[in-house]
Design a protein around this motif. Structure first.
Motif, PDB file in Angstrom:
ATOM      1  N   ILE A 188     -24.213  48.991 -33.753  1.00 20.06           N
ATOM      2  CA  ILE A 188     -25.656  49.107 -33.883  1.00 20.06           C
ATOM      3  C   ILE A 188     -26.275  47.719 -33.876  1.00 20.06           C
ATOM      4  O   ILE A 188     -25.728  46.776 -34.464  1.00 20.06           O
ATOM      5  N   ILE A 189     -27.389  47.590 -33.187  1.00 25.53           N
ATOM      6  CA  ILE A 189     -28.217  46.391 -33.288  1.00 25.53           C
ATOM      7  C   ILE A 189     -29.464  46.828 -34.044  1.00 25.53           C
ATOM      8  O   ILE A 189     -30.317  47.529 -33.492  1.00 25.53           O
ATOM      9  N   PRO A 190     -29.578  46.481 -35.322  1.00 30.54           N
ATOM     10  CA  PRO A 190     -30.634  47.064 -36.166  1.00 30.54           C
ATOM     11  C   PRO A 190     -31.998  46.448 -35.912  1.00 30.54           C
ATOM     12  O   PRO A 190     -32.143  45.418 -35.258  1.00 30.54           O
ATOM     13  N   VAL A 254     -28.271  36.892 -32.352  1.00 30.02           N
ATOM     14  CA  VAL A 254     -26.932  36.810 -32.952  1.00 30.02           C
ATOM     15  C   VAL A 254     -26.350  38.214 -33.101  1.00 30.02           C
ATOM     16  O   VAL A 254     -25.170  38.450 -32.828  1.00 30.02           O
ATOM     17  N   CYS A 255     -27.187  39.165 -33.520  1.00 31.44           N
ATOM     18  CA  CYS A 255     -26.723  40.556 -33.628  1.00 31.44           C
ATOM     19  C   CYS A 255     -26.349  41.110 -32.266  1.00 31.44           C
ATOM     20  O   CYS A 255     -25.385  41.880 -32.143  1.00 31.44           O
ATOM     21  N   LEU A 256     -27.097  40.725 -31.233  1.00 32.87           N
ATOM     22  CA  LEU A 256     -26.758  41.158 -29.882  1.00 32.87           C
ATOM     23  C   LEU A 256     -25.414  40.579 -29.452  1.00 32.87           C
ATOM     24  O   LEU A 256     -24.574  41.291 -28.868  1.00 32.87           O
ATOM     25  N   ALA A 257     -25.197  39.293 -29.743  1.00 27.52           N
ATOM     26  CA  ALA A 257     -23.909  38.670 -29.402  1.00 27.52           C
ATOM     27  C   ALA A 257     -22.768  39.342 -30.152  1.00 27.52           C
ATOM     28  O   ALA A 257     -21.670  39.530 -29.610  1.00 27.52           O
ATOM     29  N   ARG A 258     -22.994  39.728 -31.381  1.00 35.19           N
ATOM     30  CA  ARG A 258     -21.983  40.442 -32.169  1.00 35.19           C
ATOM     31  C   ARG A 258     -21.635  41.770 -31.514  1.00 35.19           C
ATOM     32  O   ARG A 258     -20.462  42.160 -31.437  1.00 35.19           O
ATOM     33  N   ALA A 259     -22.655  42.467 -31.004  1.00 31.68           N
ATOM     34  CA  ALA A 259     -22.411  43.734 -30.320  1.00 31.68           C
ATOM     35  C   ALA A 259     -21.662  43.527 -29.009  1.00 31.68           C
ATOM     36  O   ALA A 259     -20.800  44.321 -28.642  1.00 31.68           O
ATOM     37  N   LEU A 260     -21.970  42.441 -28.306  1.00 31.69           N
ATOM     38  CA  LEU A 260     -21.281  42.139 -27.051  1.00 31.69           C
ATOM     39  C   LEU A 260     -19.803  41.851 -27.286  1.00 31.69           C
ATOM     40  O   LEU A 260     -18.958  42.144 -26.443  1.00 31.69           O
ATOM     41  N   LEU A 261     -19.486  41.286 -28.435  1.00 32.01           N
ATOM     42  CA  LEU A 261     -18.084  41.018 -28.760  1.00 32.01           C
ATOM     43  C   LEU A 261     -17.320  42.316 -29.003  1.00 32.01           C
ATOM     44  O   LEU A 261     -16.189  42.481 -28.538  1.00 32.01           O
ATOM     45  N   ARG A 262     -17.931  43.254 -29.712  1.00 33.83           N
ATOM     46  CA  ARG A 262     -17.224  44.482 -30.068  1.00 33.83           C
ATOM     47  C   ARG A 262     -17.098  45.424 -28.869  1.00 33.83           C
ATOM     48  O   ARG A 262     -16.088  46.079 -28.691  1.00 33.83           O
ATOM     49  N   LYS A 263     -18.151  45.508 -28.076  1.00 36.12           N
ATOM     50  CA  LYS A 263     -18.143  46.331 -26.854  1.00 36.12           C
ATOM     51  C   LYS A 263     -17.657  47.757 -27.124  1.00 36.12           C
ATOM     52  O   LYS A 263     -16.712  48.261 -26.507  1.00 36.12           O
ATOM     53  N   SER A 264     -18.296  48.428 -28.084  1.00 32.50           N
ATOM     54  CA  SER A 264     -17.933  49.804 -28.403  1.00 32.50           C
ATOM     55  C   SER A 264     -18.417  50.742 -27.302  1.00 32.50           C
ATOM     56  O   SER A 264     -19.303  50.411 -26.521  1.00 32.50           O
ATOM     57  N   LYS A 265     -17.835  51.944 -27.277  1.00 35.34           N
ATOM     58  CA  LYS A 265     -18.228  52.933 -26.276  1.00 35.34           C
ATOM     59  C   LYS A 265     -19.582  53.552 -26.584  1.00 35.34           C
ATOM     60  O   LYS A 265     -20.217  54.145 -25.713  1.00 35.34           O
ATOM     61  N   ILE A 266     -20.016  53.419 -27.825  1.00 35.63           N
ATOM     62  CA  ILE A 266     -21.318  53.959 -28.223  1.00 35.63           C
ATOM     63  C   ILE A 266     -22.125  52.839 -28.866  1.00 35.63           C
ATOM     64  O   ILE A 266     -21.682  52.216 -29.841  1.00 35.63           O
TER      65      ILE A 266
END
Length: 348
Positions: A188-190, A254-266
């Protein structure tokens, strides 16, 4: 600090003056009655009554202060009692229903008559949500304030447990698995970016899973690389509590970069670009479309232009799905709620 201390002393003086006034009234009337009844009272009784009357002021001050301190300190006991009675969350892991490590592989989400309320006794905030989201589908979630958009995300992460129905991800009921198994597979990107006290690298990769090269690539994709390179310590730059030494927009990136690292399917975006300007918003949306092309994306949006090219739009009202179709079909229907919202936003 001095401001609050001065206010406290002023209130204490205000109280002391009035208590002393009450005490002086007691002394005055004790002396008055001693004079009026001097024929029937002995000197010893008069002296005793006046002496005790003089102690009334001190006793009143002490009694009021002790009562106030007791009332203040008992709040801690009330809080401990309340916290001890709060129901705990579900287990982090349930061995019997633990999903396989690669789950979810497709990212299919199914809502079956799903209902949600914030606590027992309250009305449902989500009512009979029934829909199927295909793998890698891009869904925009829109609606007026209080429609239930953020409540849907709370239910997906099981921040609040369901009241009825169920949610299936790749055929697995999310209420039957552990919270860690569920939340570790979702990203999630809150709306309000969350950073912790520590280095920038720790905020991006708290478990030291990725290499520096991978982190720099994520920063570049999040349009934050030039900023981090300008810092004297780079990835070792110290973030204060809550990331107060970064702007709100930088925290969001920074939160977006964190999400790019995890690369979850959802991936869930909860008004993720609300704190950045329109130009940066376009860059972020472009990055999300490129890097999460094979992921299922749910976007809670107030800026309708960010979801106009999505596969489908979910329009919520009073906790119900009132429209769920492609943007083109909804815009072709002049009587649709989405058409009215787009018209109000001057997108037509």
């Amino acid at each position: 600090m001095n401001y609050y201390y001065y206010t406290f002393q002023s209130i204490f003086r205000w109280l002391a003056v009035r208590l002393e006034f009450v005490g002086n009234c007691v002394v005055f009337f004790a002396c008055l009655f001693a004079v009026l009844e001097r024929d029937t009272l002995s000197a010893g009784i008069v002296g005793l009554s006046v002496t005790y009357a003089l102690n009334v002021t001190q006793t009143l001050n002490w009694l009021v202060r002790m009562t106030t301190e007791l009332e203040t300190n008992i709040v801690a006991v009330e809080r401990v009692k309340e916290y001890s009675e709060i129901p705990t969350e579900a287990p982090k892991e349930i061995a019997e229903t633990k999903p396989y490590p690669s789950w979810p592989q497709k990212g299919e989400i199914v809502f079956e008559s799903y209902g949600l309320r914030y606590r027992e006794g309250l009305d449902l905030v989500l009512k009979d949500i029934t829909c199927k989201i295909q793998p890698a589908e891009k869904i925009g979630i829109v609606g007026r304030t209080g429609a239930g958009k953020s409540s849907l995300s709370l239910g997906l992460f099981r921040i609040i447990e369901k009241a009825k129905g169920r949610i299936l991800i790749d055929g697995i009921d999310i209420s039957s698995i552990g919270l860690h198994d569920l939340r570790s597979k979702l990203t999630i990107i809150p709306q309000e970016p969350i950073l912790f006290s520590g280095t920038l690298r720790v905020n991006l990769d708290p478990f030291d899973t990725y290499s520096d090269a991978t982190i720099w690539r994520a920063l570049e994709q999040a349009h934050l690389k030039s900023f981090v390179e300008s810092l004297s310590r780079g990835l070792q730059h110290e973030c204060t509590e809550g990331g107060e030494n970064l702007s709100v927009g930088q925290r969001q990136l920074v939160c977006l970069a964190r999400a790019l690292l995890r690369k979850s399917k959802i991936l869930l975006l909860d008004e993720a670009t609300a704190a950045v300007d329109l130009e940066t918003d376009d860059l972020i949306q472009q990055t999300i479309r490129q890097e999460f092309a094979d992921c299922t994306i749910l976007t809670i949006a107030h800026r309708l232009n960010t979801v106009m090219d999505y596969n489908r739009i979910m329009v919520l009202s009073a906790g119900k799905i009132i429209e769920f179709d492609s943007p083109q079909n909804l815009l072709n229907s002049r009587g649709s709620v989405f058409y009215a919202m787009a018209s109000d936003a001057h997108l037509l």
